[in-house]
Write an enzyme that holds these catalytic residues in place. Sequence first.
Site, PDB file in Angstrom:
ATOM      1  N   ASP A   7      14.654 -53.970 -21.826  1.00 22.86           N
ATOM      2  CA  ASP A   7      14.753 -53.284 -23.099  1.00 22.86           C
ATOM      3  C   ASP A   7      13.387 -52.660 -23.404  1.00 22.86           C
ATOM      4  O   ASP A   7      12.387 -52.978 -22.738  1.00 22.86           O
ATOM      5  CB  ASP A   7      15.143 -54.301 -24.171  1.00 22.86           C
ATOM      6  CG  ASP A   7      15.603 -53.666 -25.462  1.00 22.86           C
ATOM      7  OD1 ASP A   7      15.792 -52.437 -25.497  1.00 22.86           O
ATOM      8  OD2 ASP A   7      15.793 -54.412 -26.441  1.00 22.86           O
ATOM      9  N   ASP A   9      12.022 -51.429 -27.143  1.00 20.49           N
ATOM     10  CA  ASP A   9      11.453 -51.851 -28.425  1.00 20.49           C
ATOM     11  C   ASP A   9      11.574 -53.359 -28.602  1.00 20.49           C
ATOM     12  O   ASP A   9      12.665 -53.930 -28.474  1.00 20.49           O
ATOM     13  CB  ASP A   9      12.160 -51.134 -29.579  1.00 20.49           C
ATOM     14  CG  ASP A   9      11.991 -49.623 -29.514  1.00 20.49           C
ATOM     15  OD1 ASP A   9      10.986 -49.159 -28.936  1.00 20.49           O
ATOM     16  OD2 ASP A   9      12.867 -48.899 -30.034  1.00 20.49           O
ATOM     17  N   ASP A  17      10.918 -51.883 -38.354  1.00 21.94           N
ATOM     18  CA  ASP A  17      12.114 -52.084 -39.170  1.00 21.94           C
ATOM     19  C   ASP A  17      13.009 -50.856 -39.140  1.00 21.94           C
ATOM     20  O   ASP A  17      14.222 -50.962 -39.324  1.00 21.94           O
ATOM     21  CB  ASP A  17      11.736 -52.416 -40.611  1.00 21.94           C
ATOM     22  CG  ASP A  17      11.076 -53.777 -40.739  1.00 21.94           C
ATOM     23  OD1 ASP A  17      11.340 -54.638 -39.864  1.00 21.94           O
ATOM     24  OD2 ASP A  17      10.310 -53.981 -41.692  1.00 21.94           O
ATOM     25  N   CYS A  99      27.832 -45.984 -23.884  1.00 17.51           N
ATOM     26  CA  CYS A  99      26.482 -46.299 -23.410  1.00 17.51           C
ATOM     27  C   CYS A  99      25.630 -47.014 -24.460  1.00 17.51           C
ATOM     28  O   CYS A  99      24.553 -47.523 -24.126  1.00 17.51           O
ATOM     29  CB  CYS A  99      25.769 -45.034 -22.928  1.00 17.51           C
ATOM     30  SG  CYS A  99      25.684 -43.669 -24.105  1.00 17.51           S
TER      31      CYS A  99
END
Length: 201
Positions: A7, A9, A17, A99
């Site tokens: 991944d 982030d 946030d 996706c």
Amino acid sequence: MKLLILDRDGTLNRSRDDYVASPDEWEALPGALEAVARLNQGGWRIVLATNQSGIGRGLFDMASLNAIHAKMHRQLAAAGARVDAVFLCPHAPEDGCACRKPEPGLFTQIGLRYGVPLGTVHAAGNALRHVRAAQAAGCRTHLLMTGKSEHLRGRVGAGTMSDLAALAPDLPAGTHPHDDLGAFADWLLALPAIPEPSPRP
């Protein structure tokens, strides 16, 4: 081929946030770039699978995302590291695409692009949707206790799946927990080497 899907982030860089919408907002997590470099040195090819619905929501455009990734690649290179490719979903949730994680479409694309059976591929991220997408695609799943899962750090022993199952019952069974990308790199690099198949006579 030793292929790893990460991944972005909260795994490689600090999550926000809202969205990482400009290069100035992209900040690598401590030790993450160095972890990628060690994995590269251990023979691992790394690709990213990332939801970027800010594009579909009109909050930033592809030019901004390309600039973010240009900064990411520069910082990786400065640390002696490399990410081979970034596979992304630009769609908003209401688009109903195949996706957007937790759907497995990005992982399926990666498997096809690299010609690797996904059952041999490790996938690590900090978000439940990344782990679920990886599991749905047949990957070996790992949860990093950073970003969206930082609240689990200190409550789950490194590699202790039973503790993780009790605290995060929605995770796919068999998911391995790790403190961060550096700890995951240590774990992966300590695995016994798998012999390459002998060439046919």
